[in-house]
Scaffold this active site. Structure first.
Site, PDB file in Angstrom:
ATOM      1  N   SER A 186      -1.177  -2.269  -7.859  1.00 26.04           N
ATOM      2  CA  SER A 186      -2.600  -2.373  -8.196  1.00 26.04           C
ATOM      3  C   SER A 186      -3.152  -1.123  -8.880  1.00 26.04           C
ATOM      4  O   SER A 186      -4.196  -1.183  -9.513  1.00 26.04           O
ATOM      5  CB  SER A 186      -3.432  -2.679  -6.949  1.00 26.04           C
ATOM      6  OG  SER A 186      -3.486  -1.562  -6.090  1.00 26.04           O
TER       7      SER A 186
ATOM      8  N   LYS B  79      -7.310   3.011  -4.119  1.00 28.47           N
ATOM      9  CA  LYS B  79      -8.033   2.468  -5.275  1.00 28.47           C
ATOM     10  C   LYS B  79      -8.824   3.585  -5.941  1.00 28.47           C
ATOM     11  O   LYS B  79      -8.921   4.695  -5.429  1.00 28.47           O
ATOM     12  CB  LYS B  79      -9.010   1.362  -4.850  1.00 28.47           C
ATOM     13  CG  LYS B  79      -8.393   0.222  -4.045  1.00 28.47           C
ATOM     14  CD  LYS B  79      -7.456  -0.648  -4.855  1.00 28.47           C
ATOM     15  CE  LYS B  79      -6.837  -1.726  -3.962  1.00 28.47           C
ATOM     16  NZ  LYS B  79      -5.797  -2.493  -4.670  1.00 28.47           N
TER      17      LYS B  79
END
Length: 199
Positions: free
Chosen positions: A56, A99
């Protein structure tokens, strides 16, 4: 008449090469031990090695990559837009996610066909390659105080705030600062502060 002998002069046994070398070696050994001890304390208490799982955050981070996170940096500086942070997954605190911070407390975030808008202004994201963008939209939402909107750089392969909402400050426990394995990724992970939103 004999000259007086000077105990501290060049004839003193203490100034012969061998004892002086021993003193220097002891001094170097002591300094090296102190330096290694300090380095160990810094690594143990300030930095934590972690392994990335998933894609990701590609292309910045790859699956199984090893990085260091700074666990104390946010005690001395605020969380900034663009920071790559590690946090407890809001839906299961036994898991950690990594993230990038896209939205700050109090801001309004909106995504239109994959493009991020902060307070109605498009935010340029040079760290997201065009091929990693998706065309999904997300309705405008105001980020609560003391929370952050986070997203993966690989937008079509990321479970992020678009799914689980903004992340509370208390769940963020580190900042990704350095990659050390594989060696071809060795280096700093800090985003340049020159990235600005378009006007």
């Amino acid at each position: 008449m004999l000259d007086n002998l000077n105990p501290g002069g060049s004839n003193s046994p203490e100034n012969t090469p061998l004892p002086q070398l021993r003193r220097e070696l002891r001094s170097w050994t002591r300094d090296l031990a102190v330096a290694l001890g300090l380095a160990l304390v810094i690594i143990i208490f300030l930095y934590q090695p972690v392994k990335v799982e998933g894609t990701s955050m590609a292309p910045l981070l790859s699956d199984q990559e090893r990085i260091f996170i700074n666990k104390f940096v946010y005690r001395f500086e605020p969380i900034g837009r663009g920071d790559v942070v590690v946090f407890w997954y809001p839906r299961d605190h036994s898991k950690s996610f990594i993230k990038r911070v896209v939205g700050l407390p109090g801001e309004t975030i909106e995504i239109r066909a994959g493009r991020v808008y902060v307070d109605r202004k498009e935010w340029k994201e040079p760290y997201v390659p065009p091929s990693y963008l998706d065309d999904l939209s997300y309705p405008a939402v105001q980020i609560p105080d003391d929370s952050y909107f986070v997203m993966g750089d690989h937008r079509d392969s990321s479970n992020d705030s678009r799914v689980f909402g903004p992340v509370s400050r208390q769940n963020i426990y580190g900042k990704a600062v350095f990659a050390y394995w594989p060696v071809d990724h060795f280096g700093s992970l800090t985003l340049s502060s020159t990235v600005e939103a378009s006007r």
